[in-house]
Design a protein around this motif. Structure first.
Motif, PDB file in Angstrom:
ATOM      1  N   MET A  97       0.834  -1.195   0.000  1.00  0.00           N
ATOM      2  CA  MET A  97       0.000   0.000   0.000  1.00  0.00           C
ATOM      3  C   MET A  97       0.872   1.249   0.000  1.00  0.00           C
ATOM      4  N   LEU A  98       0.255   2.355  -0.408  1.00  0.00           N
ATOM      5  CA  LEU A  98       0.989   3.613  -0.524  1.00  0.00           C
ATOM      6  C   LEU A  98       0.398   4.670   0.396  1.00  0.00           C
ATOM      7  N   LYS A  99       1.203   5.659   0.689  1.00  0.00           N
ATOM      8  CA  LYS A  99       0.719   6.842   1.397  1.00  0.00           C
ATOM      9  C   LYS A  99       1.276   8.066   0.683  1.00  0.00           C
ATOM     10  N   PHE A 100       0.518   9.172   0.768  1.00  0.00           N
ATOM     11  CA  PHE A 100       0.944  10.369   0.040  1.00  0.00           C
ATOM     12  C   PHE A 100       0.526  11.659   0.743  1.00  0.00           C
TER      13      PHE A 100
ATOM     14  N   ILE B 244      -9.206   8.098  -3.555  1.00  0.00           N
ATOM     15  CA  ILE B 244      -8.106   8.111  -2.590  1.00  0.00           C
ATOM     16  C   ILE B 244      -7.853   6.709  -2.060  1.00  0.00           C
ATOM     17  N   SER B 245      -8.920   5.973  -1.774  1.00  0.00           N
ATOM     18  CA  SER B 245      -8.775   4.604  -1.278  1.00  0.00           C
ATOM     19  C   SER B 245      -8.065   3.722  -2.308  1.00  0.00           C
ATOM     20  N   GLN B 246      -8.474   3.811  -3.567  1.00  0.00           N
ATOM     21  CA  GLN B 246      -7.836   3.024  -4.625  1.00  0.00           C
ATOM     22  C   GLN B 246      -6.372   3.412  -4.779  1.00  0.00           C
ATOM     23  N   ALA B 247      -6.088   4.707  -4.664  1.00  0.00           N
ATOM     24  CA  ALA B 247      -4.703   5.164  -4.799  1.00  0.00           C
ATOM     25  C   ALA B 247      -3.836   4.601  -3.681  1.00  0.00           C
ATOM     26  N   ARG B 248      -4.369   4.533  -2.473  1.00  0.00           N
ATOM     27  CA  ARG B 248      -3.588   4.014  -1.356  1.00  0.00           C
ATOM     28  C   ARG B 248      -3.297   2.518  -1.512  1.00  0.00           C
ATOM     29  N   GLN B 249      -4.159   1.814  -2.214  1.00  0.00           N
ATOM     30  CA  GLN B 249      -3.983   0.377  -2.363  1.00  0.00           C
ATOM     31  C   GLN B 249      -3.129  -0.006  -3.573  1.00  0.00           C
ATOM     32  N   ALA B 250      -2.614   0.993  -4.284  1.00  0.00           N
ATOM     33  CA  ALA B 250      -1.786   0.713  -5.459  1.00  0.00           C
ATOM     34  C   ALA B 250      -0.412   0.200  -5.038  1.00  0.00           C
ATOM     35  N   GLY B 251       0.311  -0.350  -6.017  1.00  0.00           N
ATOM     36  CA  GLY B 251       1.643  -0.865  -5.759  1.00  0.00           C
ATOM     37  C   GLY B 251       2.711   0.198  -5.913  1.00  0.00           C
ATOM     38  N   ALA B 252       3.910  -0.113  -5.422  1.00  0.00           N
ATOM     39  CA  ALA B 252       5.002   0.855  -5.450  1.00  0.00           C
ATOM     40  C   ALA B 252       5.391   1.247  -6.871  1.00  0.00           C
ATOM     41  N   HIS B 253       5.139   0.386  -7.854  1.00  0.00           N
ATOM     42  CA  HIS B 253       5.484   0.677  -9.246  1.00  0.00           C
ATOM     43  C   HIS B 253       4.446   1.559  -9.922  1.00  0.00           C
ATOM     44  N   GLU B 254       3.383   1.940  -9.195  1.00  0.00           N
ATOM     45  CA  GLU B 254       2.280   2.704  -9.796  1.00  0.00           C
ATOM     46  C   GLU B 254       2.201   4.141  -9.275  1.00  0.00           C
TER      47      GLU B 254
ATOM     48  N   VAL C 147       5.266  10.158  -2.963  1.00  0.00           N
ATOM     49  CA  VAL C 147       4.422   8.982  -2.731  1.00  0.00           C
ATOM     50  C   VAL C 147       5.310   7.882  -2.161  1.00  0.00           C
ATOM     51  N   GLU C 148       4.941   7.350  -0.997  1.00  0.00           N
ATOM     52  CA  GLU C 148       5.819   6.430  -0.272  1.00  0.00           C
ATOM     53  C   GLU C 148       5.092   5.134   0.061  1.00  0.00           C
ATOM     54  N   PHE C 149       5.891   4.103   0.337  1.00  0.00           N
ATOM     55  CA  PHE C 149       5.328   2.843   0.802  1.00  0.00           C
ATOM     56  C   PHE C 149       4.782   3.027   2.210  1.00  0.00           C
ATOM     57  N   ASP C 150       3.598   2.495   2.440  1.00  0.00           N
ATOM     58  CA  ASP C 150       2.930   2.659   3.728  1.00  0.00           C
ATOM     59  C   ASP C 150       3.080   1.381   4.552  1.00  0.00           C
ATOM     60  N   ASN C 151       3.901   1.453   5.571  1.00  0.00           N
ATOM     61  CA  ASN C 151       4.088   0.284   6.440  1.00  0.00           C
ATOM     62  C   ASN C 151       3.613   0.554   7.855  1.00  0.00           C
ATOM     63  N   GLU C 152       2.690   1.527   7.982  1.00  0.00           N
ATOM     64  CA  GLU C 152       2.185   1.832   9.313  1.00  0.00           C
ATOM     65  C   GLU C 152       1.341   0.665   9.828  1.00  0.00           C
ATOM     66  N   PRO C 153       1.449   0.341  11.124  1.00  0.00           N
ATOM     67  CA  PRO C 153       0.720  -0.808  11.681  1.00  0.00           C
ATOM     68  C   PRO C 153      -0.783  -0.745  11.464  1.00  0.00           C
ATOM     69  N   ASP C 154      -1.394   0.456  11.605  1.00  0.00           N
ATOM     70  CA  ASP C 154      -2.845   0.527  11.466  1.00  0.00           C
ATOM     71  C   ASP C 154      -3.276   0.251  10.036  1.00  0.00           C
ATOM     72  N   THR C 155      -2.405   0.619   9.076  1.00  0.00           N
ATOM     73  CA  THR C 155      -2.731   0.328   7.689  1.00  0.00           C
ATOM     74  C   THR C 155      -2.657  -1.169   7.425  1.00  0.00           C
ATOM     75  N   ILE C 156      -1.640  -1.817   7.965  1.00  0.00           N
ATOM     76  CA  ILE C 156      -1.496  -3.260   7.775  1.00  0.00           C
ATOM     77  C   ILE C 156      -2.681  -3.995   8.396  1.00  0.00           C
ATOM     78  N   ARG C 157      -3.083  -3.529   9.593  1.00  0.00           N
ATOM     79  CA  ARG C 157      -4.199  -4.198  10.263  1.00  0.00           C
ATOM     80  C   ARG C 157      -5.503  -4.004   9.506  1.00  0.00           C
ATOM     81  N   SER C 158      -5.634  -2.837   8.813  1.00  0.00           N
ATOM     82  CA  SER C 158      -6.885  -2.566   8.108  1.00  0.00           C
ATOM     83  C   SER C 158      -6.942  -3.205   6.730  1.00  0.00           C
ATOM     84  N   THR C 159      -5.838  -3.804   6.285  1.00  0.00           N
ATOM     85  CA  THR C 159      -5.824  -4.459   4.985  1.00  0.00           C
ATOM     86  C   THR C 159      -6.539  -5.802   5.082  1.00  0.00           C
TER      87      THR C 159
END
Length: 391
Positions: free
Chosen positions: A1-4, A330-340, A363-375
């Motif tokens: 996932m991504l964050k921006f 915004i939700s779709q953008a956050r779920q994109a891959g690092a190559h996108e 645009v950065e890789f999102d490795n925050e715990p709450d994001t991982i838990r919400s996936t």
């Protein structure tokens, strides 16, 4: 996932984030402040002189002036398309009235007050090359540039109530400039407005109309309520309001949800996330997709009697749908891959326009715990284990 979140906000004045690109430039702020100062300097002595000779008071009184609207809330943004969109500054004139009847000043004074100020402004416009725009019922609109106008509503309040203001202004100045609790952003905001903005509430305020009526009106109630919400949630709330106003301007060159309705609805639904303006935007847009289907009322403003959602039913449905699309994008953008990353920015630009920076490093890789838990969990095929023999 991504964050921006850095696409939208980075601290510092030299960044090229969306926040810095939509806020009024220093040059335009200086120009509008200079215009407001000229209006005050021109009107103050002339209105005072006319309060006795034209408005029929028993003695001359001095009017007061106050910045209102988005410049008081600190949510003003650069228009997305000029023309037809323009930046505006609301600058109210408050007249201390010596004779106060049951429901306000004498009825005849309203029309005379409106005509007086408009006539005085005609003289100033001739000197400055400005223009008065006709047709406004509740204010005088002065076009001060191709990209901006100043709206001047006219108010009155009992003279005795203005005696409270002098002490309040002195205390407010000391609080703003001596306090160490304000952020740099809030200090900058306060420097952009007149010190008399820090008035105490006046208990009885009426507004003059072009047709000669007095209408009960106190714009400071909205400002006070929103100020309290910012103190509760932090300046992230102001930023989100600016983003959504800029988003509105990108999708509607005319019409759409009003700035004040966006601001109130956003504050009502707001839940802060430190450093995650992207997540807050998504959450707020999803909530507004429901809120704008209905009336928008706030008990803390006029006891909830006013509906700030001016849209008709079909417009409400369209606006709600647009907010829903924003949340989905915004939700779709956050779920994109690092190559996108570049594709993500292009999709977000469909929502916010070309002022959103085209910079994939934000645009950065999102490795925050709450994001991982919400996936959502995905089913994984069990590994194939070949049979073995003991021996």
């Amino acid at each position: 996932m991504l964050k921006f979140p850095k696409l939208f906000f980075q601290s510092g004045e030299d960044t090229h984030s969306f926040e810095n690109r939509i806020r009024p430039s220093a040059e335009k702020r200086r120009h509008l402040r200079a215009c407001v100062a000229k209006i005050k300097d021109h009107l103050k002595p002339r209105i005072s002189q006319a309060t006795k000779t034209v408005l029929g008071m028993d003695r001359a009184v001095v009017p007061r002036f106050r910045t209102q609207g988005s410049w008081a809330y600190d949510t003003c943004v650069e228009p997305a398309a000029t023309p037809p969109q323009e930046m505006d500054w609301d600058y109210g004139i408050y007249l201390p009235v010596t004779v106060w009847e049951e429901n306000g000043p004498p009825h005849a004074m309203a029309k005379a007050y409106f005509y007086l100020v408009e006539s005085l402004l005609q003289d100033l416009c001739g000197q400055e090359g400005w223009e008065i725009r006709p047709g406004k019922e509740t204010c005088i609109r002065v076009q001060v540039a191709q990209w901006a106008h100043i709206d001047i509503p006219l108010y009155a309040a009992p003279e005795k109530e203005f005696e409270k203001i002098t002490e309040s202004v002195a205390l407010a100045k000391a609080h703003v400039y001596d306090s160490h609790t304000y952020s740099a952003e809030s200090i900058s905001f306060r420097e952009a407005i007149d010190a008399q903005q820090q008035w105490v509430d006046l208990d009885c305020i009426v507004m003059a109309t072009r047709t000669g009526e007095w209408k009960s009106s106190d714009p400071q109630t909205v400002a006070n309520w929103f100020r309290d919400r910012v103190e509760e949630h932090g300046v992230q709330l102001r930023r989100i309001c600016r983003y959504l106003k800029a988003w509105r301007d990108h999708h509607w060159q005319h019409g759409g949800p009003t700035s004040v309705s966006i601001m109130i609805a956003t504050a009502q639904a707001f839940q802060p996330r430190l450093g995650r303006d992207d997540r807050v935007l998504e959450d707020i847009a999803r909530r507004l997709s429901q809120i704008f289907l209905h009336d928008i009322r706030e008990p803390g403003i006029d006891n909830g009697t006013e509906d700030f959602n001016r849209l008709q039913n079909l417009e409400r449905e369209k606006v709600a749908q647009q907010f829903g699309q924003l949340a989905s994008q915004i939700s779709q953008a956050r779920q994109a891959g690092a190559h996108e990353k570049e594709e993500v920015i292009l999709k977000l630009r469909q929502q916010f326009g070309g002022r959103l920076p085209m910079d994939s490093t934000l645009v950065e890789f999102d490795n925050e715990p709450d994001t991982i838990r919400s996936t959502p969990a995905t089913r994984v095929a069990p590994p194939v284990i070949s049979s073995t023999k003991a021996g």
